[in-house]
Design an enzyme around this catalytic site. Structure first.
Site, PDB file in Angstrom:
ATOM      1  N   LYS A  19      19.926  21.377  54.232  1.00 37.45           N
ATOM      2  CA  LYS A  19      20.511  21.412  55.575  1.00 37.45           C
ATOM      3  C   LYS A  19      22.033  21.364  55.502  1.00 37.45           C
ATOM      4  O   LYS A  19      22.728  22.140  56.170  1.00 37.45           O
ATOM      5  CB  LYS A  19      19.979  20.243  56.399  1.00 37.45           C
ATOM      6  CG  LYS A  19      20.589  20.115  57.785  1.00 37.45           C
ATOM      7  CD  LYS A  19      20.323  21.336  58.645  1.00 37.45           C
ATOM      8  CE  LYS A  19      20.853  21.118  60.057  1.00 37.45           C
ATOM      9  NZ  LYS A  19      20.709  22.332  60.872  1.00 37.45           N
TER      10      LYS A  19
ATOM     11  N   CYS B  67      27.344  21.071  64.716  1.00 40.43           N
ATOM     12  CA  CYS B  67      26.874  21.030  63.322  1.00 40.43           C
ATOM     13  C   CYS B  67      27.989  21.231  62.285  1.00 40.43           C
ATOM     14  O   CYS B  67      28.235  20.358  61.459  1.00 40.43           O
ATOM     15  CB  CYS B  67      25.789  22.078  63.103  1.00 40.43           C
ATOM     16  SG  CYS B  67      24.252  21.742  63.980  1.00 40.43           S
TER      17      CYS B  67
END
Length: 467
Positions: free
Chosen positions: A233, A291
């Site tokens: 991720k 993010c």
């Protein structure tokens, strides 16, 4: 009932010659972007889903089938899920765990004061999950979906669950890490056509249960270790941040040389064997959102703790800030005292303002006494900011600075935003903004176009950072 031998959920009552498969019930903790989309999409696959959050407004909206965020097709799926009796919402996580088989954890992991990861929401969720597991006999699977440093799932969350529940990992409950790769604005589409599905699992049983959940949308699920899935991720998001910054630096280098940066990059991205994907690889504006900035800070923080030197990653934020400053300087050079901003969110199709790069420019101009008007197709004066402000308190200085004034700057339409504007900044591509830029150019109004509105010749008063 749950088959302890095969790890599959099923209803033992036969229908004809077949056994009717019963899908596991799922609780989703955190009804933000990832949680709300997961709730809607999982219900569309036939799962009974309980959404869990502390925000009473979000709970009421989800329970009524109303989307709490601006996201294409999300409202339709939530409404259908509620109508079919598959979606409910609560603030009682412990009871939700008792009433379900799998718990997806999508709580926030904001940047802490020291630049690392703030674990308090994870720790709080883990305690409530542990309380629920303590009160049930069935095997329960806990699925982390938050962006967290490798080792967090097993070293932070799992020990709390074991301690509070009195149960043992691998025997009474399982843990998985399932990173999401949902792009805001097209998150629903990405759920049904994922670029990849990664499951880090502590045991085969847990991995198989979660694999079955995703089989309807991805037959090629990748199962790996928890730590690898956690790292994937981060690596994905840091790579995306790297691509944006790299392309923008190419643009800044090409412009003073008189070289068309888009011609250069059009050739560069044709190499899909070595240069991977063309996604992000066009000079444009700075990266932003919930993010990329956070993941870059987190990876830099991890490296510093390990005394590992990562010059490129550690300087992505420096280059990104310079790109924002370049745009701000371009506006300053126009001498405009009234500036229209077309596009406020960090990307089209979302109302997410978290670390939107244009906010830094707006904050700087506002501090200098420049009158700023704003239009964004997905944002109104009523768009809630409290949760976003809390999430980025250590990250987005621009949002914090202009938040009290933002509602007064936002206009209902493009015409109102650009009326009497002495300069225009365009941060999103759409036909309305393209037409506005063309009209402004005819009137000799400077247009700072950071997204390359025109593929061919730019109108004479339009200019970008890297072209």
């Amino acid at each position: 009932m749950f088959d302890q031998r095969s790890g599959s959920f099923f209803n033992s009552l036969p229908v004809g010659l077949f056994v009717v498969e019963e899908k596991p019930a799922i609780s989703v903790v955190g009804l933000g972007y990832v949680g709300a989309v997961s709730t809607a999409c999982l219900s569309s696959l036939g799962h009974r889903v309980i959404g869990v959050d502390l925000d009473q407004v979000k709970i009421a909206q989800i329970a009524e089938g109303v989307t709490p965020i601006h996201e294409k097709d999300l409202g339709k799926l939530l409404s259908e899920g509620v109508e079919e009796g598959l979606i409910s919402a609560t603030d009682n996580l412990t009871q939700a765990v008792i009433d379900t088989d799998v718990t997806f954890v999508s709580v926030g992991t904001p940047t802490s004061a020291d630049g690392g990861c703030d674990y308090r929401y994870i720790e709080s969720a883990a305690r409530s999950i542990g309380e629920g597991i303590a009160l049930k006999d069935d095997f329960h699977v806990v699925v982390m979906r938050c962006s967290i440093p490798p080792g967090t799932t097993l070293n932070v969350m799992t020990p709390i669950i074991e301690e509070v529940s009195g149960k043992k990992l691998g025997e009474d409950f399982g843990v998985c890490f399932n990173p999401e790769f949902l792009r805001e604005g097209v998150a629903v589409e990405d759920f049904y056509a994922p670029p990849k599905t990664v499951i880090g699992a502590t045991c085969e049983r847990s991995g198989n249960i979660l694999r079955q959940v995703y089989l309807p949308v991805d037959e090629n699920v990748i199962v790996t270790s928890i730590e690898t899935a956690e790292m994937v991720k981060y690596v994905d998001n840091v790579w995306h941040a790297t691509k944006v910054t790299f392309a923008n630096e190419v643009g800044r280098l090409c412009k003073p040389l008189g070289v068309d940066s888009h011609d250069v990059m059009d050739i560069f991205v044709q190499d899909t064997k070595l240069n991977l994907s063309p996604y992000y690889l066009k000079p444009g504006f700075a990266y932003g959102g919930s993010c990329l900035p956070k993941e870059v800070r987190a990876v830099s923080h991890i490296a510093k703790q390990l005394d590992v030197i990562l010059p490129l990653i550690e300087n992505l934020g420096v280059s990104n800030a310079q790109h924002i400053e370049a745009a701000t300087q371009m506006v300053r050079k126009t001498g405009a005292r009234k500036v229209a901003i077309l596009g406020l969110a960090f990307k089209p199709g979302t109302d997410d303002l978290r670390e939107s790069p244009i906010l830094e420019t707006i904050a700087a101009l506002h501090a200098e006494g420049v009158e700023v008007s704003i239009h964004d197709p997905a944002i109104t004066r009523e768009t809630p900011l409290a949760a976003q402000l809390s999430y980025v308190q250590h990250g987005s200085k621009g949002l914090a600075a202009v938040a009290p004034h933002l509602a007064d700057m936002i206009c209902d339409n493009v015409e109102d935003a650009t009326q009497d504007a002495e300069a225009i900044v365009v941060t999103q591509k759409n036909d309305a903004y393209r037409n506005t830029a063309a009209i402004a150019s005819v009137a000799d109004v400077p247009v700072v176009d950071v997204v390359r509105l025109f593929d061919d010749a730019q109108p004479r008063s339009c200019t970008g950072i890297g072209w």
